[in-house]
Design an enzyme around this catalytic site. Structure first.
Site, PDB file in Angstrom:
ATOM      1  N   ASN A   9       0.868  -1.178   0.000  1.00  7.90           N
ATOM      2  CA  ASN A   9       0.000   0.000   0.000  1.00  7.90           C
ATOM      3  C   ASN A   9       0.907   1.230   0.000  1.00  7.90           C
ATOM      4  O   ASN A   9       1.466   1.601   1.032  1.00  7.90           O
ATOM      5  CB  ASN A   9      -0.885  -0.044   1.255  1.00  7.90           C
ATOM      6  CG  ASN A   9      -1.826   1.136   1.343  1.00  7.90           C
ATOM      7  OD1 ASN A   9      -1.783   2.043   0.508  1.00  7.90           O
ATOM      8  ND2 ASN A   9      -2.663   1.131   2.363  1.00  7.90           N
ATOM      9  N   ARG A  84      -2.753  -2.173  -3.227  1.00  9.57           N
ATOM     10  CA  ARG A  84      -3.952  -1.389  -2.949  1.00  9.57           C
ATOM     11  C   ARG A  84      -3.907  -0.154  -3.840  1.00  9.57           C
ATOM     12  O   ARG A  84      -2.963   0.634  -3.772  1.00  9.57           O
ATOM     13  CB  ARG A  84      -3.985  -0.958  -1.492  1.00  9.57           C
ATOM     14  CG  ARG A  84      -5.168  -0.079  -1.226  1.00  9.57           C
ATOM     15  CD  ARG A  84      -5.117   0.539   0.135  1.00  9.57           C
ATOM     16  NE  ARG A  84      -6.296   1.365   0.320  1.00  9.57           N
ATOM     17  CZ  ARG A  84      -6.267   2.538   0.937  1.00  9.57           C
ATOM     18  NH1 ARG A  84      -5.143   3.015   1.426  1.00  9.57           N
ATOM     19  NH2 ARG A  84      -7.369   3.225   1.087  1.00  9.57           N
ATOM     20  N   HIS A 173     -13.034   2.704   0.756  1.00 11.51           N
ATOM     21  CA  HIS A 173     -12.996   1.665   1.814  1.00 11.51           C
ATOM     22  C   HIS A 173     -13.680   0.389   1.344  1.00 11.51           C
ATOM     23  O   HIS A 173     -14.159  -0.412   2.173  1.00 11.51           O
ATOM     24  CB  HIS A 173     -13.720   2.108   3.115  1.00 11.51           C
ATOM     25  CG  HIS A 173     -13.028   3.179   3.892  1.00 11.51           C
ATOM     26  ND1 HIS A 173     -13.721   4.127   4.610  1.00 11.51           N
ATOM     27  CD2 HIS A 173     -11.724   3.461   4.074  1.00 11.51           C
ATOM     28  CE1 HIS A 173     -12.861   4.935   5.212  1.00 11.51           C
ATOM     29  NE2 HIS A 173     -11.638   4.552   4.890  1.00 11.51           N
ATOM     30  N   ARG A 232     -11.524  15.115   8.689  1.00 13.22           N
ATOM     31  CA  ARG A 232     -12.352  15.521   7.539  1.00 13.22           C
ATOM     32  C   ARG A 232     -13.758  15.875   8.003  1.00 13.22           C
ATOM     33  O   ARG A 232     -14.318  15.190   8.858  1.00 13.22           O
ATOM     34  CB  ARG A 232     -12.441  14.392   6.508  1.00 13.22           C
ATOM     35  CG  ARG A 232     -11.153  14.168   5.764  1.00 13.22           C
ATOM     36  CD  ARG A 232     -11.297  13.025   4.753  1.00 13.22           C
ATOM     37  NE  ARG A 232     -10.162  12.134   4.861  1.00 13.22           N
ATOM     38  CZ  ARG A 232     -10.163  10.853   4.530  1.00 13.22           C
ATOM     39  NH1 ARG A 232     -11.255  10.295   4.048  1.00 13.22           N
ATOM     40  NH2 ARG A 232      -9.087  10.124   4.646  1.00 13.22           N
ATOM     41  N   GLU A 375      -7.931  -5.509   5.696  1.00 13.09           N
ATOM     42  CA  GLU A 375      -7.822  -5.093   4.300  1.00 13.09           C
ATOM     43  C   GLU A 375      -6.682  -5.832   3.598  1.00 13.09           C
ATOM     44  O   GLU A 375      -6.789  -6.200   2.437  1.00 13.09           O
ATOM     45  CB  GLU A 375      -7.624  -3.573   4.225  1.00 13.09           C
ATOM     46  CG  GLU A 375      -8.912  -2.844   4.591  1.00 13.09           C
ATOM     47  CD  GLU A 375      -8.737  -1.354   4.803  1.00 13.09           C
ATOM     48  OE1 GLU A 375      -8.268  -0.974   5.889  1.00 13.09           O
ATOM     49  OE2 GLU A 375      -9.064  -0.585   3.899  1.00 13.09           O
TER      50      GLU A 375
END
Ligand code: AMP
Length: 392
Positions: A9, A84, A173, A232, A375
């Protein structure tokens, strides 16, 4: 395919890696190379004895860091690499075997993820150079949500913005929502069920899953839409940008920065984006921390209620991500805000027994699950599946 997959990733200055063996209970060699290109790069990880290590990498860039990671695999050669990739646009509805055509297509979607896709591509190029003979697979954060119906993915905007510029809701996600919804089905025996999933970490999103397919999700064109997150804002009035520009004279860059980096739990509390610290501060009566947790939980519940419109019925709700897995307080507050869903929380299991592990936290009725996301495991699984199909 039944062998180890190296999951990569790549961020702009970091590379997360994990060597995922085919047997789920075998240990993983995993770590993080960070501060790449800063002159003070370092590699941190866990070796095969389970011991932590830190290695200084000095001036290392992505290629040097990957070579150092390779040395840390202790002679365990992966049989494939799974990458990823944040944005696959509309082209990628599932994992893709990497070739020049796929790389070019990922490059074309970079306008939709200007911070993430170029970094992912840099890692991909370096890995292809280092492992020219290993098959490599791209696993996209957006792919799971390509099953959204048009009514869920279109914005109420002029059609040419969608047709000519790809402006629509994509969702992110996806790897996590796919993993926890499948796991919930397997654990509960409710295969093909109707689930709501809440991935609550530093980034947060919710998803409605029916018969293993995502039908709606809270993130949109970018990962800024939806619920409030660590830094965020999540949803704001779309008129906010014009208001800040006209009234305060803010530039677009500044508005973007504030909404992405200074808002959410951090902005509301004026303290931190870390839920552990917020819970501790709330316990001492900190008003900002109390408000941040209130807004955070209310927005999640509101988002889950909205997403329930995508489902024909509701079988259960799954919590995951650093907050979803660990914060009994957030889970309880969210469930209490959804009395009309008929959810009954087992407060003892939620508060004391579960402690970040996988398990059911309801007291009967509709299912409530805590499922630690995986993940990396999901990327390895999708990489193996894609290669098996290619070799069939
Ligand atoms: P992630 O991005 O999935 O790693 O999640 C990071 C978030 O999880 C941060 O806000 C952490 O404060 C939060 N978190 C991790 N452990 C706990 C815990 N024991 N209790 C509450 N929040 C936690």
């Amino acid at each position: 395919m039944n062998a180890s997959v190296l999951v990569i990733n790549c961020g702009s200055s970091s590379i997360k890696y994990a060597l995922v063996p085919s047997e789920p209970d075998q240990p993983r060699l995993a770590g993080l190379a960070e501060r790449l290109g800063s002159g003070d790069a370092r590699l941190k990880g866990i070796d095969s004895r389970g011991d932590a290590f830190t290695q200084a990498l000095g001036e290392a860039d992505h290629t040097h860091a990957l070579a150092a990671i390779l040395d840390r695999l202790e002679g365990n050669r992966p049989s494939a690499v799974g990458h990823r990739i944040v944005h696959g646009g509309e082209r990628f509805t599932r994992a893709a075997l990497i070739d020049d055509d796929v790389v070019a297509a990922i490059e074309r979607t970079s306008a939709l993820a200007p911070l993430h896709n170029p970094a992912n591509l840099a890692g991909l190029a370096a890995t292809r150079r280092l492992f020219p003979d290993l098959p490599q697979v791209a696993v996209f954060d957006t792919a799971f949500h390509q099953s959204l119906p048009e009514r869920a993915y279109r914005y109420a905007l002029p059609e040419p913005l969608y047709r000519d510029h790809g402006i629509r809701r994509y969702g992110f996600h996806g790897t996590s929502h796919a993993y926890v919804s499948r796991r919930a089905e397997a654990l509960s025996g409710l295969e093909g069920g109707a689930w709501l999933t809440a991935h609550l970490g530093n980034g947060c999103s919710t998803c409605a899953v029916w018969r293993g397919r995502s039908l709606d999700t809270s993130m949109g064109l970018t990962p800024l839409e939806g619920v409030a997150m660590g830094t965020r804002s999540g949803d704001v009035d779309p008129g906010l940008h014009a208001h800040l520009a006209r009234q305060l004279g803010w530039s677009l860059e500044r508005i973007d920065e504030v909404l992405n980096r200074d808002s959410g739990l951090l902005g509301l509390s004026g303290l931190t984006n870390d839920m552990r610290e917020l819970e501790a501060a709330e316990a001492t009566g900190h008003a900002g921390a109390t408000l941040a947790i209130e807004v955070f939980c209310y927005r999640i519940a509101k988002s889950l209620a909205a997403l329930s419109c995508a489902l024909p019925r509701l079988d259960g709700l799954v919590f995951t991500g650093g907050i979803g897995e660990n914060s009994a307080r957030v889970r309880e507050k969210v469930v209490l805000l959804l009395p009309h869903f008929g959810l009954q929380l087992n407060r003892t299991v939620n508060g004391e027994t579960i402690r970040g592990r996988e398990g059911r936290i309801d007291a009967g009725g509709r299912h409530l699950w805590v499922i630690p996301t995986d993940e990396e495991g999901q990327i390895a699984t999708e990489t193996r599946q894609r290669l098996d199909e290619a070799n069939a």
